[in-house]
Motif scaffolding. Structure first.
Motif, short mmCIF file in Angstrom:
data_model
loop_
_atom_site.label_atom_id
_atom_site.label_comp_id
_atom_site.label_asym_id
_atom_site.label_seq_id
_atom_site.Cartn_x
_atom_site.Cartn_y
_atom_site.Cartn_z
N ASP A 1 48.83 53.03 43.40
CA ASP A 1 49.20 51.95 44.31
C ASP A 1 48.49 50.67 43.87
O ASP A 1 47.57 50.71 43.04
N SER A 2 48.93 49.56 44.41
CA SER A 2 48.27 48.29 44.10
C SER A 2 46.84 48.32 44.65
O SER A 2 46.59 48.85 45.74
N SER B 1 41.39 42.75 36.28
CA SER B 1 42.48 42.55 35.31
C SER B 1 41.86 42.03 34.02
O SER B 1 40.70 41.62 34.00
N THR C 1 42.13 46.26 32.04
CA THR C 1 42.91 46.66 33.21
C THR C 1 44.23 45.91 33.21
O THR C 1 44.24 44.67 33.05
N VAL C 2 45.31 46.66 33.34
CA VAL C 2 46.65 46.08 33.49
C VAL C 2 47.11 46.44 34.89
O VAL C 2 47.71 47.49 35.12
N ALA C 3 46.78 45.57 35.84
CA ALA C 3 47.01 45.88 37.25
C ALA C 3 48.50 46.06 37.57
O ALA C 3 48.86 46.91 38.39
N THR C 4 49.34 45.28 36.92
CA THR C 4 50.78 45.36 37.20
C THR C 4 51.36 46.72 36.79
O THR C 4 52.34 47.17 37.36
N GLU C 5 50.71 47.37 35.82
CA GLU C 5 51.18 48.69 35.37
C GLU C 5 50.28 49.80 35.89
O GLU C 5 50.45 50.96 35.56
N ARG C 6 49.29 49.43 36.69
CA ARG C 6 48.45 50.39 37.41
C ARG C 6 47.68 51.33 36.49
O ARG C 6 47.67 52.55 36.67
#
Lengths: 108, 118
Positions: free
Chosen positions: A27-28, A51, A63-68
């Motif tokens: 999850d985000s 990120s 960290t690539v937050a958009t791809e979790r």
């Protein structure tokens, strides 16, 4: 609730080798930290990385937050790197949810 | 800076007794402290969030009457395991967040307390 999975669960290396540890979350999240837990149980902050990429000596994290997902790179591993590595994500305002961990053993 | 201590580091007690664990932020004030439990070869599980001057917020499945948390000052939170039983044996770790920081800002961890209940 959120799931935080780490891979691999166990890793055995010879001194000098490089490795990549992965953390996937379902999850985000507000933020993410990487920790090293030494054999005595003390958690040591490695990175606070919502990120992007950070580096600290032989360690770096992305960290690539958009791809979790987040990655922890260990280069030129040493026996003192042995222990358990946890990622932990900040979720639901202030809760820190720990991942499943990667147990690293580095042999001389 | 940002040092968190715990006392005791290790405790062994008989079944049925109560055990108090202290968590102190040594060089900063912490309005929010957190308590975690870790079983052997497992991850850390959040037990409760402790806010200075108010009641703790417990995670689902954690018995509030079993694990009493008090956060009486900006530098001290205590966890009391009441009527401890062997299944309460675990590694208990606290963390603290700097006063004035926001939710989601970094937490600093204590060295942990290993509880063994005979």
């Amino acid at each position: 609730g959120i799931q935080v999975e780490q891979s691999p669960p166990d890793l055995i290396l010879q001194e000098g080798a490089n490795s990549t540890l992965r953390c996937n979350f379902s999850d985000s999240v507000n933020n993410l930290q990487w920790f090293h837990q030494n054999p005595w149980g003390q958690l040591i902050n490695l990175f606070y990385i919502p990120s992007g990429t950070k580096q600290n000596g032989r360690l770096s994290a992305t960290t690539v937050a958009t791809e979790r997902y987040s990655l922890l790179y260990i280069s030129s591993s040493q026996t003192t790197d042995s222990g358990v590595y946890f990622c932990a994500v900040y979720w639901d305002t202030d809760k820190l949810i720990f991942g499943t961990g990667t147990r690293l053993q580095v042999f001389p | 800076g940002a040092v968190v201590s715990q006392h005791p580091s290790r405790v062994i007690c008989k079944s049925g007794t109560s055990v108090k664990i202290e968590c102190r932020s040594l060089d900063f004030q912490a309005t929010t402290m957190f308590w975690y439990r870790q079983f052997p070869k497992q991850s850390l599980m959040l037990m409760a969030t402790s806010n200075e001057g108010s009641k703790a917020t417990y995670e689902q499945g954690v018995e509030k009457d079993k694990f009493l948390i008090n956060h009486a000052s900006l530098t001290l939170s205590t966890l009391t395991v009441t009527s401890a039983h062997p299944e309460d044996s675990s590694f208990y770790i606290c963390s603290a967040r700097h006063r004035g920081t926001s939710a989601g800002d970094t937490q600093y961890f204590g060295p942990g307390t290993r509880l063994t209940v005979l």
